[in-house]
Design an enzyme around this catalytic site. Structure first.
Site, PDB file in Angstrom:
ATOM      1  N   GLN A 226       0.852  -1.207   0.000  1.00  0.00           N
ATOM      2  CA  GLN A 226       0.000   0.000   0.000  1.00  0.00           C
ATOM      3  C   GLN A 226       0.880   1.246   0.000  1.00  0.00           C
ATOM      4  O   GLN A 226       1.674   1.467   0.922  1.00  0.00           O
ATOM      5  CB  GLN A 226      -0.927   0.053   1.225  1.00  0.00           C
ATOM      6  CG  GLN A 226      -1.930   1.203   1.047  1.00  0.00           C
ATOM      7  CD  GLN A 226      -2.752   1.544   2.277  1.00  0.00           C
ATOM      8  OE1 GLN A 226      -2.212   1.757   3.358  1.00  0.00           O
ATOM      9  NE2 GLN A 226      -4.059   1.619   2.109  1.00  0.00           N
TER      10      GLN A 226
ATOM     11  N   ARG B 178      -7.695   2.452  -3.054  1.00  0.00           N
ATOM     12  CA  ARG B 178      -8.528   2.535  -1.847  1.00  0.00           C
ATOM     13  C   ARG B 178      -9.058   3.958  -1.694  1.00  0.00           C
ATOM     14  O   ARG B 178      -8.310   4.928  -1.814  1.00  0.00           O
ATOM     15  CB  ARG B 178      -7.698   2.156  -0.610  1.00  0.00           C
ATOM     16  CG  ARG B 178      -8.572   1.939   0.613  1.00  0.00           C
ATOM     17  CD  ARG B 178      -7.823   1.362   1.797  1.00  0.00           C
ATOM     18  NE  ARG B 178      -8.679   0.418   2.488  1.00  0.00           N
ATOM     19  CZ  ARG B 178      -8.624   0.142   3.785  1.00  0.00           C
ATOM     20  NH1 ARG B 178      -7.734   0.718   4.554  1.00  0.00           N
ATOM     21  NH2 ARG B 178      -9.454  -0.728   4.329  1.00  0.00           N
TER      22      ARG B 178
ATOM     23  N   GLY C 269      -9.304  -6.639   9.145  1.00  0.00           N
ATOM     24  CA  GLY C 269      -8.283  -5.889   9.859  1.00  0.00           C
ATOM     25  C   GLY C 269      -8.055  -6.424  11.253  1.00  0.00           C
ATOM     26  O   GLY C 269      -7.270  -7.350  11.469  1.00  0.00           O
ATOM     27  N   ARG C 270      -8.796  -5.858  12.212  1.00  0.00           N
ATOM     28  CA  ARG C 270      -8.518  -6.140  13.628  1.00  0.00           C
ATOM     29  C   ARG C 270      -8.665  -7.619  13.981  1.00  0.00           C
ATOM     30  O   ARG C 270      -7.942  -8.125  14.843  1.00  0.00           O
ATOM     31  CB  ARG C 270      -9.420  -5.266  14.493  1.00  0.00           C
ATOM     32  CG  ARG C 270      -9.064  -3.759  14.384  1.00  0.00           C
ATOM     33  CD  ARG C 270     -10.180  -2.905  14.921  1.00  0.00           C
ATOM     34  NE  ARG C 270     -11.400  -3.118  14.151  1.00  0.00           N
ATOM     35  CZ  ARG C 270     -12.636  -2.972  14.620  1.00  0.00           C
ATOM     36  NH1 ARG C 270     -12.816  -2.601  15.871  1.00  0.00           N
ATOM     37  NH2 ARG C 270     -13.674  -3.178  13.856  1.00  0.00           N
TER      38      ARG C 270
ATOM     39  N   TYR D   9      -5.987  11.383   3.617  1.00  0.00           N
ATOM     40  CA  TYR D   9      -4.582  11.596   3.272  1.00  0.00           C
ATOM     41  C   TYR D   9      -4.477  12.244   1.884  1.00  0.00           C
ATOM     42  O   TYR D   9      -5.498  12.576   1.279  1.00  0.00           O
ATOM     43  CB  TYR D   9      -3.806  10.283   3.379  1.00  0.00           C
ATOM     44  CG  TYR D   9      -3.790   9.784   4.813  1.00  0.00           C
ATOM     45  CD1 TYR D   9      -3.069  10.469   5.792  1.00  0.00           C
ATOM     46  CD2 TYR D   9      -4.540   8.676   5.199  1.00  0.00           C
ATOM     47  CE1 TYR D   9      -3.071  10.043   7.122  1.00  0.00           C
ATOM     48  CE2 TYR D   9      -4.549   8.244   6.526  1.00  0.00           C
ATOM     49  CZ  TYR D   9      -3.819   8.939   7.474  1.00  0.00           C
ATOM     50  OH  TYR D   9      -3.829   8.529   8.783  1.00  0.00           O
TER      51      TYR D   9
HETATM   52  C1  LIG Z   1      -3.967  -0.312  13.851  1.00  0.00           C
HETATM   53  C2  LIG Z   1      -4.591   0.079  12.546  1.00  0.00           C
HETATM   54  C3  LIG Z   1      -3.812   0.667  11.561  1.00  0.00           C
HETATM   55  C4  LIG Z   1      -4.374   1.016  10.319  1.00  0.00           C
HETATM   56  N1  LIG Z   1      -3.563   1.522   9.328  1.00  0.00           N
HETATM   57  C5  LIG Z   1      -4.070   1.711   8.077  1.00  0.00           C
HETATM   58  C6  LIG Z   1      -3.203   2.030   6.976  1.00  0.00           C
HETATM   59  O1  LIG Z   1      -1.979   2.101   7.085  1.00  0.00           O
HETATM   60  N2  LIG Z   1      -3.787   2.214   5.766  1.00  0.00           N
HETATM   61  C7  LIG Z   1      -5.130   2.120   5.586  1.00  0.00           C
HETATM   62  O2  LIG Z   1      -5.620   2.312   4.458  1.00  0.00           O
HETATM   63  N3  LIG Z   1      -5.963   1.789   6.602  1.00  0.00           N
HETATM   64  C8  LIG Z   1      -5.458   1.553   7.830  1.00  0.00           C
HETATM   65  N4  LIG Z   1      -6.288   1.115   8.837  1.00  0.00           N
HETATM   66  C9  LIG Z   1      -7.707   0.806   8.551  1.00  0.00           C
HETATM   67  C10 LIG Z   1      -7.846  -0.679   8.208  1.00  0.00           C
HETATM   68  O3  LIG Z   1      -7.246  -0.987   6.952  1.00  0.00           O
HETATM   69  C11 LIG Z   1      -9.319  -1.123   8.114  1.00  0.00           C
HETATM   70  O4  LIG Z   1      -9.959  -0.409   7.103  1.00  0.00           O
HETATM   71  C12 LIG Z   1     -10.047  -0.927   9.431  1.00  0.00           C
HETATM   72  O5  LIG Z   1      -9.295  -1.464  10.508  1.00  0.00           O
HETATM   73  C13 LIG Z   1     -11.445  -1.571   9.409  1.00  0.00           C
HETATM   74  O6  LIG Z   1     -11.338  -2.953   9.289  1.00  0.00           O
HETATM   75  P1  LIG Z   1     -11.592  -3.902  10.602  1.00  0.00           P
HETATM   76  O7  LIG Z   1     -12.876  -3.431  11.186  1.00  0.00           O
HETATM   77  O8  LIG Z   1     -11.653  -5.285  10.017  1.00  0.00           O
HETATM   78  O9  LIG Z   1     -10.448  -3.683  11.536  1.00  0.00           O
HETATM   79  C14 LIG Z   1      -5.753   0.793  10.084  1.00  0.00           C
HETATM   80  C15 LIG Z   1      -6.529   0.198  11.091  1.00  0.00           C
HETATM   81  C16 LIG Z   1      -5.965  -0.178  12.298  1.00  0.00           C
HETATM   82  C17 LIG Z   1      -6.825  -0.860  13.337  1.00  0.00           C
END
Ligand SMILES: Cc1cc2nc3c(=O)[nH]c(=O)nc-3n(C[C@H](O)[C@H](O)[C@H](O)COP(=O)(O)O)c2cc1C
Length: 369
Positions: free
Chosen positions: A107, A223, A335-336, A175
């Site tokens: 990414q 994205r 993600g999480r 961003y």
């Molecule tokens: C710790 C953390 C760091 C993240 N860093 C990014 C990132 O670098 N780039 C991005 O597009 N989204 C980032 N996100 C968003 C995640 O890609 C994702 O869209 C978000 O966590 C929702 O998915 P989930 O509910 O399955 O966690 C981040 C999320 C978390 C929790």
């Protein structure tokens, strides 16, 4: 219920887009870690991604990778993608994921006005305004824009040379690229601001530059999001027509896959137009390209809950399966849940996820026989 069972197995079928074949429909969502001192991803980073690939993730999307320019990102413990050592280390990350049968996309990230300026570097953005509308850093000059597009292109070229299977351009969450889309952060009068078509122009130029750098078959994922880090209620497309206007130039410029980022995958995007259809579903409908859905999949707790300190609880995924069955998305990013459990995908496949009602591995096998 039988329909659901069949759809679950469908999520374990491969998908080919250009030169990329993802072995199943599960991606790891990009998640920043700040665990690469000086921008160099070490052996621990390779192991972190390897474990998720071994746990069944078909496509790893890396944490945001800083473009090789000091203004692009901070802190410097966020990995970058330039220089012999960094490239050699990324090769090991890629090899570790490939050895587990997974695929991996980098990414590419420019933080724009959201860059922390604690180190004295001036953030750059469309209009020198952050996501709350406050003055921050400086506006990019028109003649600087090709250089930023070239940064994305060069990083994509390097990613391809390293062996990444695809690149994802981070055009979400407020961003740099998203700051061009969003009226609040884009007040430009040089043809890169104004109506939606003008606000889409620079991100589309970036896509075109990346496409030219990587060639025709190499997958470019884009994205985007309505929500911003500083404003969950923000919108860059108020209705399906505007969504189409936003995405069409990006398609034209060479995007292969869209990744609309939502905090909750089950929320209807435009309820006045359809009481159910998610942003992923609308994106697929108006852009006609493969789509990655995301947002609180497998979790009771919504992403960035207003209720701070909530314990993350697993949740069933029936609604996700219904959406897949209805053709709303092609891949789902997790993600999480993958931070909590690197083997989440394999446990889903094996029917071992708590609270996953309606999934009976014995029936699933019978339905495939
Ligand atoms: C710790 C953390 C760091 C993240 N860093 C990014 C990132 O670098 N780039 C991005 O597009 N989204 C980032 N996100 C968003 C995640 O890609 C994702 O869209 C978000 O966590 C929702 O998915 P989930 O509910 O399955 O966690 C981040 C999320 C978390 C929790």
């Amino acid at each position: 219920m039988l329909q659901n069972v069949v759809a679950i197995n469908d999520l374990f079928q491969p998908l080919t887009v250009g030169s990329l074949t993802v072995p199943n429909r599960f991606a790891m969502a990009p998640m920043t870690r700040q665990a690469s001192p000086g921008g160099v991803p070490g052996a621990d980073v390779a192991e972190y991604y390897r474990r998720r690939a071994a746990g069944g993730v078909g496509l790893i999307i890396t944490e945001g990778v800083r473009l090789p320019d000091p203004a692009a990102g901070y802190p410097f413990s966020i990995p970058t993608i330039a220089g012999d050592e960094v490239v050699a280390r990324w090769s090991r990350v890629v090899a570790a994921v490939h050895a587990e049968g997974g695929t991996i996309a980098a990414q590419l990230w420019h933080q724009g006005a959201e860059r922390d300026d604690a180190d004295g570097v001036t953030p750059v953005s469309p209009s020198g305004v952050d996501g709350l509308g406050r003055a921050k850093g400086r506006a990019l000059e028109t003649d600087e824009l090709p250089g930023i597009a070239e940064l994305f292109a060069q990083a994509a070229r390097t990613a391809r040379e390293v062996g990444f299977d695809a690149v994802e351009l981070h055009g979400a969450h407020g961003y740099l690229l998203d700051e061009f889309f969003w009226e609040r952060t884009n007040a430009r009068t040089d043809g890169y601001g104004g109506d939606l078509a003008a606000r889409t122009r620079f991100p589309a130029e970036v896509v075109a530059a990346v496409r030219a750098a990587v060639g025709p078959d190499y997958p470019v994922i884009f994205r985007f999001s309505q929500w911003k880090g500083l404003d969950y209620t923000a919108s860059i497309a108020d209705d399906p027509t505007q969504l189409q206007e936003l995405l069409a130039p990006l398609v034209e410029a060479g995007v292969d896959i869209f990744h609309p980022s939502t905090r909750r995958h089950y929320v209807p995007a435009f309820p006045d137009h359809d009481s159910q259809l998610s942003l992923a579903g609308w994106t697929k409908k108006v852009a006609g390209l493969p789509v990655i859905a995301v947002g609180s999949v497998g979790l009771e707790t919504q992403f960035r809950s207003e209720k701070q300190g909530q314990v993350i609880q697993p949740a069933p995924v029936e609604r996700l399966v219904e959406q897949f069955g209805a053709g709303e998305f092609d891949i789902v990013a997790i993600g999480r849940a993958l931070l909590a459990d690197p083997a989440w995908v394999n446990r889903l496949r094996d029917g071992e996820l708590d609270g996953f009602a309606g999934y009976d591995p014995a029936t699933a096998l019978a339905s495939l026989a």
